[in-house]
Design a protein around this motif. Sequence first.
Motif, PDB file in Angstrom:
ATOM      1  N   SER A   5       2.531  -9.347 -13.168  1.00  0.00           N
ATOM      2  CA  SER A   5       3.321  -8.219 -12.685  1.00  0.00           C
ATOM      3  C   SER A   5       2.317  -7.217 -12.282  1.00  0.00           C
ATOM      4  N   VAL A   6       2.861  -6.454 -11.443  1.00  0.00           N
ATOM      5  CA  VAL A   6       2.088  -5.446 -10.412  1.00  0.00           C
ATOM      6  C   VAL A   6       3.011  -4.100 -10.354  1.00  0.00           C
ATOM      7  N   ALA A   7       2.234  -2.981 -10.714  1.00  0.00           N
ATOM      8  CA  ALA A   7       2.570  -1.642 -10.672  1.00  0.00           C
ATOM      9  C   ALA A   7       2.098  -0.969  -9.309  1.00  0.00           C
ATOM     10  N   VAL A   8       3.020  -0.472  -8.429  1.00  0.00           N
ATOM     11  CA  VAL A   8       2.198   0.228  -7.148  1.00  0.00           C
ATOM     12  C   VAL A   8       2.535   1.665  -7.409  1.00  0.00           C
ATOM     13  N   VAL A   9       1.398   2.490  -7.273  1.00  0.00           N
ATOM     14  CA  VAL A   9       1.753   3.822  -7.673  1.00  0.00           C
ATOM     15  C   VAL A   9       1.629   4.578  -6.168  1.00  0.00           C
ATOM     16  N   GLY A  10       2.687   5.235  -5.755  1.00  0.00           N
ATOM     17  CA  GLY A  10       2.928   5.841  -4.475  1.00  0.00           C
ATOM     18  C   GLY A  10       3.772   4.651  -3.787  1.00  0.00           C
ATOM     19  N   GLY A  11       5.001   5.422  -2.890  1.00  0.00           N
ATOM     20  CA  GLY A  11       5.734   4.443  -2.242  1.00  0.00           C
ATOM     21  C   GLY A  11       5.994   4.936  -0.883  1.00  0.00           C
ATOM     22  N   SER A  12       4.743   5.356   0.007  1.00  0.00           N
ATOM     23  CA  SER A  12       4.901   5.619   1.206  1.00  0.00           C
ATOM     24  C   SER A  12       4.418   4.426   2.047  1.00  0.00           C
ATOM     25  N   ILE A  13       3.692   4.668   3.122  1.00  0.00           N
ATOM     26  CA  ILE A  13       3.516   3.609   3.972  1.00  0.00           C
ATOM     27  C   ILE A  13       2.549   2.535   3.249  1.00  0.00           C
ATOM     28  N   ALA A  14       1.581   2.956   2.676  1.00  0.00           N
ATOM     29  CA  ALA A  14       0.672   1.852   2.188  1.00  0.00           C
ATOM     30  C   ALA A  14       1.393   1.364   0.603  1.00  0.00           C
ATOM     31  N   GLY A  15       2.044   2.113   0.178  1.00  0.00           N
ATOM     32  CA  GLY A  15       2.753   1.453  -1.230  1.00  0.00           C
ATOM     33  C   GLY A  15       4.018   0.729  -0.920  1.00  0.00           C
ATOM     34  N   LEU A  57       0.445  -6.758  13.316  1.00  0.00           N
ATOM     35  CA  LEU A  57       1.344  -6.538  12.072  1.00  0.00           C
ATOM     36  C   LEU A  57       2.686  -7.290  12.024  1.00  0.00           C
ATOM     37  N   VAL A  58       3.248  -7.231  13.234  1.00  0.00           N
ATOM     38  CA  VAL A  58       4.621  -8.037  13.309  1.00  0.00           C
ATOM     39  C   VAL A  58       4.427  -9.577  12.944  1.00  0.00           C
ATOM     40  N   ARG A  59       3.229 -10.026  13.792  1.00  0.00           N
ATOM     41  CA  ARG A  59       2.979 -11.564  13.569  1.00  0.00           C
ATOM     42  C   ARG A  59       2.772 -11.942  12.008  1.00  0.00           C
ATOM     43  N   ALA A  60       1.879 -10.899  11.352  1.00  0.00           N
ATOM     44  CA  ALA A  60       1.538 -11.124   9.995  1.00  0.00           C
ATOM     45  C   ALA A  60       2.796 -10.762   8.901  1.00  0.00           C
ATOM     46  N   GLY A  61       3.844 -10.373   9.367  1.00  0.00           N
ATOM     47  CA  GLY A  61       5.074 -10.427   8.626  1.00  0.00           C
ATOM     48  C   GLY A  61       5.273  -9.117   7.897  1.00  0.00           C
ATOM     49  N   HIS A  62       4.439  -8.063   8.428  1.00  0.00           N
ATOM     50  CA  HIS A  62       4.677  -6.724   7.614  1.00  0.00           C
ATOM     51  C   HIS A  62       5.586  -5.937   8.163  1.00  0.00           C
ATOM     52  N   LEU A  63       5.802  -5.991   9.550  1.00  0.00           N
ATOM     53  CA  LEU A  63       6.849  -5.286  10.341  1.00  0.00           C
ATOM     54  C   LEU A  63       7.800  -5.872  11.328  1.00  0.00           C
ATOM     55  N   ASP A  64       8.919  -5.432  11.535  1.00  0.00           N
ATOM     56  CA  ASP A  64       9.773  -6.462  12.509  1.00  0.00           C
ATOM     57  C   ASP A  64       9.522  -5.797  13.869  1.00  0.00           C
ATOM     58  N   ALA A  65       9.414  -6.517  14.927  1.00  0.00           N
ATOM     59  CA  ALA A  65       9.320  -6.305  16.237  1.00  0.00           C
ATOM     60  C   ALA A  65      10.005  -5.374  16.983  1.00  0.00           C
ATOM     61  N   ASP A  66      11.577  -5.180  16.274  1.00  0.00           N
ATOM     62  CA  ASP A  66      12.325  -4.078  16.920  1.00  0.00           C
ATOM     63  C   ASP A  66      12.301  -2.905  15.910  1.00  0.00           C
ATOM     64  N   THR A  67      11.339  -2.595  15.329  1.00  0.00           N
ATOM     65  CA  THR A  67      11.081  -1.248  14.448  1.00  0.00           C
ATOM     66  C   THR A  67      11.292  -0.211  15.818  1.00  0.00           C
ATOM     67  N   ARG A  68      12.367   0.702  15.482  1.00  0.00           N
ATOM     68  CA  ARG A  68      12.530   1.622  16.487  1.00  0.00           C
ATOM     69  C   ARG A  68      11.347   2.635  16.584  1.00  0.00           C
ATOM     70  N   ARG A  69      10.616   2.801  18.107  1.00  0.00           N
ATOM     71  CA  ARG A  69       9.463   3.344  18.378  1.00  0.00           C
ATOM     72  C   ARG A  69       9.459   4.151  19.624  1.00  0.00           C
ATOM     73  N   HIS A 107       8.608   7.998  14.068  1.00  0.00           N
ATOM     74  CA  HIS A 107       8.912   8.841  13.166  1.00  0.00           C
ATOM     75  C   HIS A 107       8.425   8.209  11.765  1.00  0.00           C
ATOM     76  N   TRP A 108       7.666   9.135  10.881  1.00  0.00           N
ATOM     77  CA  TRP A 108       7.338   8.450   9.627  1.00  0.00           C
ATOM     78  C   TRP A 108       8.378   7.840   9.057  1.00  0.00           C
ATOM     79  N   GLY A 109       9.651   8.666   8.925  1.00  0.00           N
ATOM     80  CA  GLY A 109      10.672   8.009   7.963  1.00  0.00           C
ATOM     81  C   GLY A 109      11.443   7.022   8.704  1.00  0.00           C
ATOM     82  N   VAL A 110      11.353   6.665   9.839  1.00  0.00           N
ATOM     83  CA  VAL A 110      11.846   5.449  10.588  1.00  0.00           C
ATOM     84  C   VAL A 110      11.007   4.248  10.101  1.00  0.00           C
ATOM     85  N   LEU A 111       9.575   4.496  10.330  1.00  0.00           N
ATOM     86  CA  LEU A 111       8.708   3.400   9.950  1.00  0.00           C
ATOM     87  C   LEU A 111       8.769   3.083   8.445  1.00  0.00           C
TER      88      LEU A 111
END
Length: 424
Positions: A5-15, A57-69, A107-111
């Motif tokens: 079991s894992v708790a993550v404190v903070g749910g922003s970009i890193a979290g 980061l897309v290739r490593a599976g953390h982001l989608d290639a079509d993330t709006r930017r 945009h931080w919120g979109v990411l």
Amino acid sequence: MRGGSVAVVGGSIAGSAFAGAAARLGAERVVVLERSPGHLEDRGVGLCTHNDRFDELVRAGHLDADTRRHRLAVRRWVTRGAAGEGDGPDGCGRLLWAQPFPFHSHHWGVLWQALRERMPERVEFRLGATVTAVGNTRGNDDGPAGGDAPARAWVEAGSGREEYDLVIGSDGYRSVVRAAVCPQAEPAYAGYVCWRGSYDAALLAELPGGAAAWPEEHCITACYPGGQVVIYRIPGVEPGRTQVNWVFYAPTPAWLRLDGPTSIPAGSLSDARLDELRQLAERHLPPYWAGLVTLTPRERTFLQPIYDLAAPRRTAGRLLIGGDAATVVRPHNTSGAVKAMQDAHAFELAGREARSWPELLAAYDRERTAAGRELVELGRTLGRAQVTGAPDWSGMDEPAMTAWWRQQLAGSGGFGGHALDRTG
Ligand SMILES: Cc1cc2nc3c(=O)[nH]c(=O)nc-3n(C[C@H](O)[C@H](O)[C@H](O)COP(=O)(O)OP(=O)(O)OC[C@H]3O[C@@H](n4cnc5c(N)ncnc54)[C@H](O)[C@@H]3O)c2cc1C
């Protein structure tokens, strides 16, 4: 390493990135504890990612290639023209250097939304959960076979104490988890601040020259003695909209107190403070960029002091820190979000190899402590060269700018973040 079991404190970009990584590793239970009560997607500031780092980061599976930017291609360094020389017909200033700039802005919120959408549904995301303390339980990391209960970590978040096999601190630069991992590590004030602002790009029509004076793919760095302002467009929260985003590095205002929570949130700057910003812009910036800054509504203007922090260690027992909780890098590196996601990636890679939690924690600590230190050092160098010890811009031209830039990087390769293959 699977299960647990894992708790993550903070749910922003890193979290969000760590929670996704923990779930992919096969943790049975992943809980994110986020202090904000809701609407994180409305946190509306911009940040940039280097194209190569984003693709990795897309290739490593953390982001989608079509993330709006928003695509940027050129960084135009400008300054006010000397007396008699003027700032050009569009008022955009004298060009010092058109630097190739292979970055996208976000945009931080979109990411953040994009990271959340990738998160497996079984991750429990608790909003309004402020963690007040964390710690390790006594135990034996060899598990029950050693005779004792296995080692664990605990968090306190309002509703009492909860235990987990691992607690990840991604709770930003004033981290509660870091205080337990390495209490001596505190952010150090860099000696200057940034005023920040953003607004819908439709407002640019009010400037002489309108939006047309500023091509979409241009990131602007307007330099003045004692600072600079970095300006770029970012996607709006709603698809199809665009926002203006700026970061204005400036000396410490006489009224700023640095002994408490020090950011001045959007909407809280008084008329007198906003007037100080307006005067700063009008005194130092080419007129088009001064006009762009002063167009910003009060409720979209705020101030952040700049800090440095490189935690000397990232783990203690079953506690681990990542993102800004572990390293605060001056924004000149344009690497903070990438660094946070790379921390999560290093955690995931270590977890794939490790046969136990202590093995995972040791591998992550080895890998990311050194990488964080290098980025913080580069941020300090860039800050000194560009803000506190900036050259006399009136004497700079393209050859001088390129030589000055090369000297700052001095083979570090870390502008925009290091390549992911350095992390394994
Ligand atoms: C002026 C400026 C410009 C920047 N520009 C760029 C850029 O161009 N490119 C780039 O990549 N990066 C940039 N960054 C950095 C980037 O925003 C961060 O480095 C990155 O978002 C990583 O943040 P994080 O998730 O680690 O921490 P944060 O975003 O600080 O998130 C911490 C989270 O933890 C929560 N939290 C805190 N304490 C608790 C608690 N006790 N209990 C529960 N929850 C808690 C907070 O509410 C928050 O959601 C910039 C930063 C600044 C200041």
